[in-house]
Enzyme design. Structure first.
Site, PDB file in Angstrom:
ATOM      1  N   HIS B  52     -16.089  15.202  52.603  1.00 38.21           N
ATOM      2  CA  HIS B  52     -15.808  16.390  51.797  1.00 38.21           C
ATOM      3  C   HIS B  52     -14.594  17.118  52.396  1.00 38.21           C
ATOM      4  O   HIS B  52     -14.212  16.884  53.545  1.00 38.21           O
ATOM      5  CB  HIS B  52     -17.028  17.308  51.772  1.00 38.21           C
ATOM      6  N   GLU B  54     -14.193  20.112  53.467  1.00 42.63           N
ATOM      7  CA  GLU B  54     -14.434  20.916  54.664  1.00 42.63           C
ATOM      8  C   GLU B  54     -14.377  20.063  55.928  1.00 42.63           C
ATOM      9  O   GLU B  54     -13.853  20.501  56.961  1.00 42.63           O
ATOM     10  CB  GLU B  54     -15.820  21.589  54.593  1.00 42.63           C
ATOM     11  N   CYS B 113     -22.231  19.920  54.540  1.00 44.23           N
ATOM     12  CA  CYS B 113     -21.097  20.668  55.093  1.00 44.23           C
ATOM     13  C   CYS B 113     -21.545  22.013  55.648  1.00 44.23           C
ATOM     14  O   CYS B 113     -21.100  22.436  56.713  1.00 44.23           O
ATOM     15  CB  CYS B 113     -20.042  20.888  54.020  1.00 44.23           C
ATOM     16  N   ARG B 205      -8.169   5.036  35.843  1.00 46.65           N
ATOM     17  CA  ARG B 205      -8.919   3.989  35.147  1.00 46.65           C
ATOM     18  C   ARG B 205      -9.977   3.392  36.065  1.00 46.65           C
ATOM     19  O   ARG B 205     -11.081   3.051  35.623  1.00 46.65           O
ATOM     20  CB  ARG B 205      -7.968   2.862  34.709  1.00 46.65           C
ATOM     21  N   THR B 217      -3.010   1.514  18.481  1.00 38.47           N
ATOM     22  CA  THR B 217      -2.223   1.319  19.708  1.00 38.47           C
ATOM     23  C   THR B 217      -2.402  -0.102  20.236  1.00 38.47           C
ATOM     24  O   THR B 217      -1.451  -0.729  20.701  1.00 38.47           O
ATOM     25  CB  THR B 217      -2.653   2.351  20.775  1.00 38.47           C
ATOM     26  N   ASP B 221       0.858  -2.210  20.623  1.00 32.76           N
ATOM     27  CA  ASP B 221       1.378  -2.385  21.991  1.00 32.76           C
ATOM     28  C   ASP B 221       0.852  -3.630  22.688  1.00 32.76           C
ATOM     29  O   ASP B 221       1.413  -4.035  23.705  1.00 32.76           O
ATOM     30  CB  ASP B 221       1.023  -1.163  22.868  1.00 32.76           C
ATOM     31  N   ARG B 228      -4.094  -3.175  37.513  1.00 28.21           N
ATOM     32  CA  ARG B 228      -3.379  -4.114  38.388  1.00 28.21           C
ATOM     33  C   ARG B 228      -2.502  -3.421  39.430  1.00 28.21           C
ATOM     34  O   ARG B 228      -2.214  -4.007  40.474  1.00 28.21           O
ATOM     35  CB  ARG B 228      -2.553  -5.100  37.556  1.00 28.21           C
TER      36      ARG B 228
END
Lengths: 335, 335
Positions: B52, B54, B113, B205, B217, B221, B228
């Site tokens: 964390h 802290e 913590c 991702r 899309t 595309d 990767r």
């Protein structure tokens, strides 16, 4: 995150960017003061004729060390200078100063920063970049002669970007193209920006030598182009247009005490050392494409279906991004 | 600029934003450590399962005080915890901690913590906002019982914005719409972003439960939609489409160990507590318009004449802006 020289210099740079352009004809400069790792002050030069960053920062640092505010006006360069002349130099023993630009050695409208700093037993002055004006230089030598350590080059590239308008407007016009847009790049649909952005534009207009605006924008928007949000006199205005067929009832023509010129050749304007603030849309962007130095985007927090956008192919380089109320302020190098 | 509680908390917030989303399913949290005005460390939680904020900050603060690095791996929560158990508590006497979120009181994958902090004679712990999960709360009480001053509420609004994804993904899907665009809002013309932005997308991702992408899309595309650039396994994928007429030679279909689903109803996905990363263009934006929580813009430093843009009317609220290489990273609340 490392807490080192860069950390403190970046604080000084960030503060200086808040006044970018607004210090014209002076450069934007920031200064941080640190004692035994404790950051005492981060200040910037705000306006020509007022205190340089170092003076503001030393005053604030003194107040932080003393734990009380003084009655000294931080904007009043001579008042701060005279005050710093009276205090015990020992209070700044061991202090490190971070300045984005070499402290000035010459006494002009305002006192010499290097001279007043050399009064104090400072440990180090860390300078991001040297003064680009020969007759202003020598500040670092003055400090070194006083026995203060001087380090050059921390965040130099970032400081040179901050200083670039100043370097340009020494020798020719610095051309700043300003545009207000939505987050998806739409520029139509009335006032896009929030009140803080509008005030910022008016503060820039108030210091610029001249505003340039495209004829198409004048015909379409019928603007006033004054500084009513800040109460300053309106800047002189050049309308870039091949034809003089403007409706003289457009408000910009009746702003008192302002010269309006209509030109189809901006070359003479561009050669004169000055600060030109250019507003307009795609037409103006294309007309000045090769002569724009920086672009200033006021990006408003919305997506819009308004059809008006601008089609230009240009590389930018983002130099600094800040917040102005709800808007983003994005400074970038153009082309 | 005032050097006060807000200044230190803002440093902690800024550091935490660098890991926004990447800490999933944990919240993004930042922490600054200050002794006698000296900023010793500013650190953030970087990844679930790691230290964390802290713990990282206390380790770095110890190293700053000692003037040497330890051999302890700052990411290893138990190693840092065990190290902090062995050091002389006196070194942190009088220290103030700034934490964007109440220190946790429970021992889970990582140590508590609040418990380790209460070992030290700290002066104050300044907390921007309380832990929103009931069974995680109690950290502040634990500190107070140990005689440490606890202040709540400094930069609370900013800290709540930082924490918002965490609060949402406790009870339903947090929907982050990601878009790469030019400075004038164009989204077509191949890869727009620089390598740092592409790596950042792939890191998001890698932690997201599921990616959602618009069918249009995918058809246009033909993307791969894997991780990767970071070497992580690709996330499961939902294609939002009414028709299943996709060319199975599109690379995304042949990424190993990933589930691809085609759906025309995203409702079941949206109800599940999870982190959904949505990519696509105008169609996907419109389809999810009422369900997008945040938008993440990777704004690339260029202006483009490419005709592909997106037409949506939406209010945004800018929450944080950072730099990623040459690009801007703009986090905003949507709608």
């Amino acid at each position: 995150m490392r807490i080192d020289d860069r950390f403190f210099m970046e604080s000084a740079l960030r503060e200086a960017w808040r006044y970018q352009g607004l210090t014209y004809p002076n450069p934007a400069v920031g200064c941080a003061v640190v004692k035994a790792g404790r950051l005492l002050a981060v200040e910037a030069h705000q306006k020509a004729g007022e205190s340089h960053a170092e003076l503001r920062a030393m005053l604030r640092a003194y107040e932080a060390l003393e734990g009380r505010e003084t009655a000294v006006d931080p904007a009043d360069a001579w008042a701060v200078h005279d005050f710093l002349e009276t205090i015990d130099p020992e209070c700044f023993r061991g202090v490190t100063l971070y300045v984005t630009l070499e402290p000035c050695s010459h006494r002009g409208r305002t006192p010499s920063c290097a001279r007043i700093l050399s009064r104090f037993p400072l440990h180090r002055v860390v300078i991001a970049c040297a003064d680009p004006i020969a007759e202003h230089g020598g500040g670092a030598d003055l400090l070194a002669t006083a026995g203060i350590g001087v380090d050059f080059g921390c965040c130099r590239e970032e400081a040179e970007a901050l200083l670039e308008p100043f370097v340009i407007w020494q020798r020719r016009a610095f051309v700043l193209f300003k545009l207000a847009q939505t987050a998806n790049g739409r520029i139509g649909g009335g006032y896009l920006s929030g009140p803080e952005s509008l005030e910022h534009v008016h503060r820039l207009r108030a210091v610029a030598d001249e505003m340039v605006i495209g004829g198409g924008t004048v015909r379409a928007d019928r603007p006033r182009l004054d500084c009513r949000f800040t109460g300053n006199p309106a800047p002189d205005l050049t309308l870039y247009s091949r034809r003089d067929d403007f409706d003289r009832r457009i408000p910009l023509f009746s702003v008192p005490h302002r010269r309006v010129e209509i030109r189809d050749d901006l070359q003479p304007l561009l050669e004169r050392p000055s600060f030109l603030l250019v507003e307009g849309g795609e037409g103006m962007l294309r007309a000045l494409e090769d002569r724009i130095d920086w672009m200033l985007l006021y990006q408003t927090p919305k997506l819009s279906t308004h059809p008006l956008s601008y089609n230009v192919d240009q590389k930018l380089e983002y130099l600094h991004t800040g917040s102005l109320g709800a808007d983003l302020l994005i400074w970038s190098r153009f082309g």
